[in-house]
Each structure stands twice: as C-alpha cells, then as structure tokens.
Design a protein around this motif. Sequence first.
Motif, mmCIF file in Angstrom:
data_model
loop_
_atom_site.group_PDB
_atom_site.id
_atom_site.type_symbol
_atom_site.label_atom_id
_atom_site.label_comp_id
_atom_site.label_asym_id
_atom_site.label_seq_id
_atom_site.Cartn_x
_atom_site.Cartn_y
_atom_site.Cartn_z
ATOM 1 N N GLY A 40 50.163 -9.643 -11.873
ATOM 2 C CA GLY A 40 49.644 -10.097 -10.595
ATOM 3 C C GLY A 40 48.693 -9.097 -10.007
ATOM 4 N N ARG A 42 47.596 -6.381 -6.754
ATOM 5 C CA ARG A 42 48.089 -5.486 -5.714
ATOM 6 C C ARG A 42 46.900 -5.093 -4.849
ATOM 7 N NH1 ARG A 42 51.853 -0.726 -5.220
ATOM 8 N NH2 ARG A 42 50.680 0.866 -4.137
ATOM 9 N N GLU A 44 45.729 -2.724 -1.619
ATOM 10 C CA GLU A 44 46.082 -1.630 -0.716
ATOM 11 C C GLU A 44 45.123 -1.681 0.461
ATOM 12 O OE1 GLU A 44 47.834 1.540 -4.044
ATOM 13 O OE2 GLU A 44 45.994 2.006 -2.951
ATOM 14 N N MET B 9 46.097 1.031 -10.385
ATOM 15 C CA MET B 9 45.011 1.016 -9.398
ATOM 16 C C MET B 9 43.854 1.868 -9.907
ATOM 17 S SD MET B 9 46.303 -0.817 -6.866
ATOM 18 C CE MET B 9 45.063 -0.588 -5.604
ATOM 19 N N ARG B 38 41.597 -1.679 -1.513
ATOM 20 C CA ARG B 38 41.494 -1.425 -2.951
ATOM 21 C C ARG B 38 42.313 -2.507 -3.646
ATOM 22 N NH1 ARG B 38 37.997 2.527 -4.445
ATOM 23 N NH2 ARG B 38 39.274 3.231 -6.183
ATOM 24 N N GLN B 39 41.764 -3.035 -4.733
ATOM 25 C CA GLN B 39 42.480 -4.075 -5.462
ATOM 26 C C GLN B 39 42.857 -3.569 -6.839
ATOM 27 O OE1 GLN B 39 40.645 -7.960 -5.561
ATOM 28 N NE2 GLN B 39 42.053 -8.687 -7.134
ATOM 29 N N GLY B 40 44.109 -3.782 -7.199
ATOM 30 C CA GLY B 40 44.561 -3.365 -8.516
ATOM 31 C C GLY B 40 45.479 -4.396 -9.134
ATOM 32 N N LYS B 41 46.192 -3.976 -10.152
ATOM 33 C CA LYS B 41 47.058 -4.884 -10.896
ATOM 34 C C LYS B 41 48.512 -4.481 -10.740
ATOM 35 C CE LYS B 41 44.413 -4.017 -14.369
ATOM 36 N NZ LYS B 41 43.831 -3.876 -15.722
#
Lengths: 91, 91
Positions: A40, A42, A44, B9, B38-41
């Motif tokens: 999925g 994430r 921040e 991230m 910030r977009q991550g997995k």
Amino acid sequence: MARVVVDVMLKPEILDPQGQAVQRALPRLGFDGISDVRQGKRFELEVEGPVDEAALARIHELAESFLANTVIEDFSVRVDNNEAHAAGAAK
Amino acid sequence: MARVVVDVMLKPEILDPQGQAVQRALPRLGFDGISDVRQGKRFELEVEGPVDEAALARIHELAESFLANTVIEDFSVRVDNNEAHAAGAAK
C-alpha cells in the motif's frame, strides 16, 4: 512541526497483484515463511501548528477525500511521535 | 500469524514529485497548514511462526534486498501489534 502518517491499503477483499508478485518471488529468492504480502501507500504529512483533535479531523477528511479511494482502500491516520522510521533507517 | 510492516520512504534528500504534487494540490482543495508531503510504500507481511529476533533479521535483509532501493530509499521494519490500521479504518 508534527508529522502525521496516513497509511492507505487495499481492502482485504480486493485483489492485490503487486503484493502477490512480491509474495511469489520471495521463496525463489530464498525467503520462506511469508504467507501473504499486501502493498500500500504511506503518506507523511508535516503539519504546521498543533496537532489537536481538530487538526486530526481535518487530516482524516483530507485522507478520505483525496489520499484514499474508499471504495477499494482503507486508511488510517496517526501522529508519528516515535520517529520509528528514522530509527529503523539508522540500523 | 503475526504481521510485520515494512515502510519504505524516499530519503529526505531525494526529490519526491508524487508528494509534492499532493502538497501543492491541498491548498487548492481547501486544506491549509500542511507544509510538506512525502509519499512512500507500505508492505504488510504475514509471517508464519514466531516473529523473533531471527525472523526480524531475515525480514530486515529481505526489505534491504528486495523491497527498498537503499540508494534512494530508507526503510523500517516493525511488528504490527496494535492493529492500528484496522482500528483507523473502522472509524
């Protein structure tokens, strides 16, 4: 400046081909004992000002409207107090 | 069956166009006060058997080798005890 983390995952009943691809690759790569993988997103968010109930409610609304597709995805909102990510990265 | 979460991230010094796109869109959509996104997995691994030190070490190795590109990404590994995700989704 506080950090709020929004996790967005596909609902359990929705097929997750990305996660399946990872899960199937693992035994081939020498890692057994992982029965399922879900992938999925994430997010921040760095929030200006205090992260109180009102701010969290707004972020919840934001996540529901723009970050997650609630037809197929679940999401969770939480304040990141422990800096777990930074700690893990330093290992 | 225990769940282990791996967060991946982009490193802070790496440009994150996805996160920037979200951050820039927010004021337009009526959400102010978010200074950075910030977009991550996020990977959720269902582990068979006990999640002890050895199992976590293997998952750490797995994450480092296959889930994250450690040239540009940081990652963290943690056991998901609290089922925070499910709780958030139920809101």
